[in-house]
Every structure is written in C-alpha cells, then in structure tokens.
Design an enzyme around this catalytic site. Structure first.
Site, PDB file in Angstrom:
ATOM      1  N   HIS A   1      12.165 -20.687  44.181  1.00 22.21           N
ATOM      2  CA  HIS A   1      13.112 -21.569  44.859  1.00 22.21           C
ATOM      3  C   HIS A   1      14.357 -20.765  45.211  1.00 22.21           C
ATOM      4  CE1 HIS A   1      10.952 -25.260  43.872  1.00 22.21           C
ATOM      5  NE2 HIS A   1      10.812 -24.809  42.635  1.00 22.21           N
TER       6      HIS A   1
ATOM      7  N   CYS B   1       4.572 -27.339  41.237  1.00 22.05           N
ATOM      8  CA  CYS B   1       5.383 -26.550  40.298  1.00 22.05           C
ATOM      9  C   CYS B   1       4.560 -26.062  39.109  1.00 22.05           C
ATOM     10  CB  CYS B   1       6.604 -27.339  39.823  1.00 22.05           C
ATOM     11  SG  CYS B   1       8.020 -27.158  40.931  1.00 22.05           S
TER      12      CYS B   1
ATOM     13  N   ASP C   1      18.930 -13.969  39.323  1.00 25.15           N
ATOM     14  CA  ASP C   1      18.576 -13.665  40.706  1.00 25.15           C
ATOM     15  C   ASP C   1      17.405 -12.685  40.790  1.00 25.15           C
ATOM     16  OD1 ASP C   1      18.895 -13.940  43.485  1.00 25.15           O
ATOM     17  OD2 ASP C   1      20.069 -12.085  43.573  1.00 25.15           O
ATOM     18  N   HIS C   2      16.391 -13.070  41.548  1.00 18.33           N
ATOM     19  CA  HIS C   2      15.164 -12.289  41.732  1.00 18.33           C
ATOM     20  C   HIS C   2      14.402 -12.084  40.421  1.00 18.33           C
ATOM     21  CE1 HIS C   2      16.959 -11.733  45.628  1.00 18.33           C
ATOM     22  NE2 HIS C   2      15.834 -11.221  46.073  1.00 18.33           N
TER      23      HIS C   2
ATOM     24  N   HIS D   1       5.889 -19.690  41.576  1.00 19.66           N
ATOM     25  CA  HIS D   1       6.429 -19.978  42.905  1.00 19.66           C
ATOM     26  C   HIS D   1       7.934 -19.869  42.765  1.00 19.66           C
ATOM     27  CE1 HIS D   1       6.942 -23.739  40.808  1.00 19.66           C
ATOM     28  NE2 HIS D   1       7.926 -24.009  41.645  1.00 19.66           N
TER      29      HIS D   1
ATOM     30  N   HIS E   1       9.537 -19.618  38.992  1.00 19.44           N
ATOM     31  CA  HIS E   1       9.300 -20.336  37.744  1.00 19.44           C
ATOM     32  C   HIS E   1       7.943 -21.034  37.815  1.00 19.44           C
ATOM     33  CE1 HIS E   1      10.710 -24.784  38.542  1.00 19.44           C
ATOM     34  NE2 HIS E   1      10.044 -24.320  39.557  1.00 19.44           N
TER      35      HIS E   1
ATOM     36  N   GLU F   1      17.686 -27.321  43.560  1.00 21.54           N
ATOM     37  CA  GLU F   1      16.431 -26.569  43.548  1.00 21.54           C
ATOM     38  C   GLU F   1      15.816 -26.529  44.943  1.00 21.54           C
ATOM     39  OE1 GLU F   1      13.165 -26.580  40.211  1.00 21.54           O
ATOM     40  OE2 GLU F   1      12.601 -28.009  41.748  1.00 21.54           O
TER      41      GLU F   1
HETATM   42 NI    NI Z   1       9.405 -25.405  41.244  1.00 20.16          NI
END
Ligand code: NI
Length: 139
Positions: free
Chosen positions: A43, A35, A81-82, A41, A16, A128
């Site tokens: 998580h 972020c 997911d992914h 990037h 995200h 997160e």
């Molecule tokens: Ni982040």
C-alpha cells in the site's frame, strides 16, 4: 487558550499480509480477502500527525514542522518505507499488520519524542487506501 492543531503528512510504501496463523487458509481468505495474499501486497500509506500547542511569541509556531518532520522520519518512516511490515519492522513483530495496529504502534513511538519538544501529540490518521483510513487519539 489559543490552542492550535497543526498537521504534518508523511508517506511510506510498504508490504504486508493479514493472516491469522491459528486459522486455515479458507478462513483467512474469507476474513481478509486480497489482504491475505500469501506472497504479500503493498500500500501507499499516508500518515497524518497532528500536534497541538500555543503559538510562541517569538516564532508564531506551536511547533517547527521541520522538527516534526524529522521526528516522524526518524521513528517511523525510516523503519517502514519500502519494508515488509510483517517481517522487517521490529516494533510490529508478532502483531497483525492491520491499519489499526500500525497506527497504535506509531503513536507509541511518537508520543515521547514529540512531548520532549514541548508540544503534545493530538491525533494520528493513517490512510491505507483512498477509501480506508484509521484515526487514533491515544486511548
Ligand atoms: Ni492490505
């Protein structure tokens, strides 16, 4: 009477970016720090879904956790997911991909399917990072 709260954890890995297009680069970087990285990037998220109910006489279960697992996977994990939460997830389109907004959107997707089983969604917790998480109780 005899209300029991049971929790299923599921995990997903997703990318995200936190970025407000109304702000310039400097303000975004000041507000969102790492972020705000333009090239995304990721998580490793942990999602905890807690339902409440009364154990049934025949099974001793409030809710079969296999059923809960399947609902979470169908409505949430397969979509996230992914994936890139900003770009790939229709139900997050146009929203800031913060933990807060993600957990509210997850609630909105789970509350109906869980209630159809006769159980009640009680709360969500979305981690997160090891140090940062959100909880949501539906209001
Ligand atoms: Ni982040």
């Amino acid at each position: 009477m005899n209300t029991v709260y049971i929790t299923r954890r599921e995990r997903f890995n997703a990318a995200h970016k936190l970025w407000n297009p109304a702000w310039d680069d400097q303000k975004n970087e000041e507000m969102f720090g790492k972020c705000s990285n333009k090239n995304w990037h990721g998580h490793n998220y942990n999602l905890f879904v807690t339902v409440k109910g009364t154990p049934k006489a025949d099974t001793g279960y409030c809710m079969d956790l296999k059923v809960l697992k399947d609902i979470i996977n169908e409505y949430i994990i397969e979509d996230l997911d992914h994936k890139n939460i900003n770009l790939d997830v229709a139900w997050m389109a146009g929203k800031m991909a913060s933990t807060e907004n993600i957990i509210i959107a997850i609630w909105d997707r789970l509350v109906g399917p869980i209630s159809e089983t006769g159980c009640t969604l009680h709360s969500l917790k979305l981690e997160e990072t090891e140090n940062n998480y959100a909880e949501y109780f539906g209001n």
